[in-house]
Write a protein that holds these residues in place. Structure first.
Motif, mmCIF file in Angstrom:
data_model
loop_
_atom_site.group_PDB
_atom_site.id
_atom_site.type_symbol
_atom_site.label_atom_id
_atom_site.label_comp_id
_atom_site.label_asym_id
_atom_site.label_seq_id
_atom_site.Cartn_x
_atom_site.Cartn_y
_atom_site.Cartn_z
ATOM 1 N N ALA A 91 0.839 -1.210 0.000
ATOM 2 C CA ALA A 91 0.000 0.000 0.000
ATOM 3 C C ALA A 91 0.874 1.261 0.000
ATOM 4 O O ALA A 91 1.794 1.379 0.803
ATOM 5 C CB ALA A 91 -0.905 -0.012 1.219
ATOM 6 N N LEU B 53 -5.604 -3.215 0.472
ATOM 7 C CA LEU B 53 -5.615 -3.765 -0.884
ATOM 8 C C LEU B 53 -6.741 -4.784 -1.039
ATOM 9 O O LEU B 53 -6.520 -5.987 -1.198
ATOM 10 C CB LEU B 53 -4.249 -4.388 -1.192
ATOM 11 C CG LEU B 53 -3.036 -3.482 -0.927
ATOM 12 C CD1 LEU B 53 -1.750 -4.173 -1.346
ATOM 13 C CD2 LEU B 53 -3.180 -2.135 -1.630
ATOM 14 N N LYS C 61 -5.992 0.071 -6.535
ATOM 15 C CA LYS C 61 -5.254 0.617 -5.395
ATOM 16 C C LYS C 61 -3.874 1.098 -5.844
ATOM 17 O O LYS C 61 -3.223 0.468 -6.702
ATOM 18 C CB LYS C 61 -5.075 -0.457 -4.307
ATOM 19 C CG LYS C 61 -6.382 -0.934 -3.675
ATOM 20 C CD LYS C 61 -7.041 0.150 -2.833
ATOM 21 C CE LYS C 61 -8.348 -0.345 -2.222
ATOM 22 N NZ LYS C 61 -8.980 0.682 -1.360
ATOM 23 N N THR D 202 -0.038 1.521 -5.176
ATOM 24 C CA THR D 202 0.909 0.702 -4.432
ATOM 25 C C THR D 202 2.353 1.124 -4.721
ATOM 26 O O THR D 202 2.638 1.842 -5.679
ATOM 27 C CB THR D 202 0.745 -0.793 -4.786
ATOM 28 O OG1 THR D 202 0.651 -0.937 -6.205
ATOM 29 C CG2 THR D 202 -0.487 -1.374 -4.143
#
Length: 710
Positions: free
Chosen positions: A247, A291, A297, A299
């Motif tokens: 993340a 996630l 998302k 990352t």
């Protein structure tokens, strides 16, 4: 009632002086931190003495209390060989609260009554105001001082925790006594809520796109924050592309923001038995940066090309965007691994979720597991230490009540995630330390970075471990060089596997080990056998990982080295917060275990001796390995004493001997939730004493309790 006559309530008073031996001359003076027992005796932890505490009697403590920073004079050793001394001055009072019960006396006086293993004195406080300020409420109080001649310390209340015995009250009490917060200020929550959860083209600029690459997460079944994911792709050359995606917290949490300052102060998330106290507000930890499957998302990733033999080629570091295809828990991932190739074609068990998983995902899990096992084997061949101590887990119901205690079993699914997280952490550290020349030596002028380091074991404690292991017929071989020591330790662990003394030997081994900490000085990680190591993979729950992401971003952009002094101070703070969080976590487990045993007082169990001390015999009961203590004074058949030379407990009249691993039968005698203690009593007619050992070994050194973290 004044502080002067508080002693009439029968509480312990510093003014009750103990007649002392003739005054000895001062041999040395040190600064250290106080650890206090319920008897009022203190041990001052002094770094320069390498783990040897200075013991101080209550009459010579000058009002020092648990957690205080003091100056202590060493005056020699007592008859048992302990270093003795006296406190010269209290340099700094601890700001960590003590938890107790409020007792209001009229309109002019109030007390916080203690029932603590580390605080034997009640605290005088001003009479509080408000609807919560009632006798019987559990509170947290900080000590402000202790005037000479006064019977008790004085302080002030910092929090009203609630009614004793209620779940929230007791968990908040554990957090309070370690100075840990259990809520976010509104300003921090508002700042987190203001962060947009929309991903725009601007957010995607410069990111490598993995949204079409097979990706999944593996986490505990009750996890809410999924901060790492793995992607998998077969390459045309027969190798595999494996991505470790984390993340991108640093993209959302900017330095100096309200959320960042709070996260920096907390240092880490805290995991109690029945709740998580997150480092970041829920908007970030459970939503924006989690996630979750089928959601795009942002990352930060390390992407490897890996051969079928698990050789790593060309790691890549940078910002990415992913879309996870599947969310595993460890149990389901393990089911796929154990089913193997058969899981491709058919369902495994009627109604099993395993059979419904797409074939390509199962194949990815199995291939990654094969690679992980090869990485693991190579790591241990290079000198990593193979600790496998059993861990217990308390199962709670939806109301927070403990309903069972089970042993946590670590299997291949856990190792799969562990090995790839270790690989990412190792490669990020190596990239910075070597200036991008992977496989090379560390640069003399490497840029400032946050490393996770673990020093070599303490030689004197290793010698003590060797002697202790010898009591049971085990050997600790070559101790020449770091690799030789690691090999000898692993051999010893193999010797004791499944033996009654295994737990005690592993605990002593942990005590010989240094604690893993954060530092800007890279000395490597001994326990993992890595020259370079950091923490990159959990920025949702560890602030050092967030610092690592920021530093890596600067250096990938060819930025200048950052201020080493600033980051070293942050490393020290993060290491301290980690240790505090670990202590609080252990306290919550102890509390829930004692709570689980409350309705079992009077019940009988079979068990085995797990530890011996001068005050009691520790017993782990079957089948859940819950440990309690049989005080020696409660054994009626004889007067028993601890023989440290041979690590055994011996009856003075009968010669009966208790050894580690002996099978015994006990009755649960008492539980104390307040002090988190569990007392057993020995059922002696069920016990058959073994013959005394023919051969007597040397005295072990060190204790039986310890803790280590990677």
């Amino acid at each position: 009632m004044s502080r002067n006559n508080r002693n009439s309530r029968g509480r312990r008073s510093r003014s009750a002086r103990v007649k002392s031996a003739p005054r000895k001359r001062v041999l040395a003076e040190f600064e250290g931190t106080v650890k206090m027992s319920s008897s009022g005796i203190i041990a001052v932890k002094v770094d320069e003495l390498e783990g040897s505490d200075v013991f101080v009697r209550p009459a010579k403590s000058r009002g020092a209390l648990h957690g205080d920073r003091v100056r202590v004079a060493v005056r020699g050793k007592d008859r048992t060989g302990r270093i003795e001394g006296e406190v010269i001055s209290v340099i700094e009072r601890s700001t960590r609260p003590f938890v107790g019960i409020l007792h209001v006396v009229g309109s002019r006086q109030a007390w916080v009554l203690m029932s603590s293993k580390t605080m034997p004195y009640d605290i005088s406080v001003p009479v509080p105001e408000g609807e919560n300020a009632k006798t019987g409420i559990k509170v947290a109080a900080v000590v402000d001082g202790w005037e000479r001649g006064e019977a008790n310390p004085y302080g002030h209340i910092v929090d009203f925790l609630g009614k004793p015995g209620e779940i929230d009250t007791e968990m908040h009490a554990i957090l309070a006594q370690y100075g840990l917060p259990y809520r976010f200020e509104k300003a921090v929550e508002d700042a987190a809520d203001a962060i947009s959860d929309k991903i725009t083209q601007k957010d995607l600029k410069g990111r490598r796109d993995f949204r079409e690459t097979l990706t999944f997460t593996i986490d505990p079944h009750d996890a809410k924050d999924y901060d790492d994911a793995l992607s998998f792709r077969k390459m045309e050359n027969g190798n595999y592309e494996v991505g470790v995606h984390i993340a991108d917290v640093s993209y959302y949490v900017r330095p100096g923001s309200a959320v960042d300052e709070e996260a920096q102060k907390r240092g880490t998330s805290v995991y109690l038995v029945d709740r998580t106290v997150p480092m970041l507000p829920e908007k970030l930890s459970n939503k924006l940066c989690s996630l979750r499957p089928n959601e795009e998302k942002l990352t930060y990733s390390v992407v490897f090309e890996i051969t079928p033999q698990a050789k790593v080629i060309n790691p890549w570091f940078g910002r990415t965007v992913i879309k996870s295809d599947y969310r595993f828990d460890y149990e389901l991932a393990q089911e796929v691994i154990e089913a193997g190739a058969e899981a491709y074609e058919k369902e495994i068990g009627e109604g099993s979720e395993c059979g419904l998983i797409p074939r390509e995902i199962k194949e990815a899990v199995l291939t990654l597991n094969t690679l992980a096992l090869k990485l693991r084997k190579k790591r241990f061949a290079e000198g990593a230490i193979s600790f496998e101590r059993p861990e217990m887990k308390v199962i709670i119901d939806d109301k927070g009540k403990p309903v069972d205690v089970i042993q946590k079993i670590t299997k291949e699914a856990n190792w799969l995630i562990e090995e790839f997280m270790l690989l990412a952490n190792r490669n990020v550290a190596e990239y910075v330390a070597t200036g991008g020349k992977m496989g090379g030596k560390a640069l003399k002028n490497a840029k400032t970075f946050v490393y996770r380091v673990h020093d070599v074991p303490n030689t004197e404690k290793l010698l003590g471990l060797r002697e202790f292991a010898g009591n049971f017929g085990h050997t600790l071989g070559d101790m020449d060089g770091a690799k030789g020591v690691a090999k000898s330790l692993n051999n010893l662990l193999e010797q004791v596997k499944g033996k009654p003394e295994s737990n005690a030997i592993q605990l002593l081994m942990l005590r010989a080990m240094a604690k893993a900490v954060y530092s800007t000085e890279n000395i490597g990680h001994y326990g993992l056998a890595f020259k370079f190591y950091t923490h990159f993979t959990s920025p949702i729950r560890r602030y050092p990982d967030l610092m690592v992401h920021r530093l890596l971003s600067i250096y990938l952009s060819n930025g200048d080295s950052q201020d080493r002094g600033y980051y070293e101070a942050q490393c020290l703070h993060a290491s301290e917060r980690e240790q505090i969080a670990a202590e609080a976590e252990r306290e919550s487990i102890k509390y829930k275990i004692v709570e689980f045993m409350e309705d079992k007082v009077g019940k009988e169990y079979e068990g085995h001796i797990s530890g011996l001390t001068e005050w009691g015999i520790y017993v782990e009961i079957e089948p859940n390995m819950i440990e309690g203590m049989v005080p020696l004074r409660t054994i009626k058949s004889d007067f028993f004493t601890f023989d440290p030379d041979h690590y055994r407990t011996v009856g003075k009249r009968t010669g009966k001997i208790f050894l580690l691993g002996d099978k015994v039968k006990i009755r649960v005698k008492d539980t104390s939730l307040e002090q988190k203690l569990l007392d057993y009593e020995l059922i002696e007619d069920e016990f058959v004493a073994p013959e005394p050992p023919k051969e007597i070994k040397q005295k072990p050194r060190g204790g039986r309790r310890g803790n280590g973290r990677r």
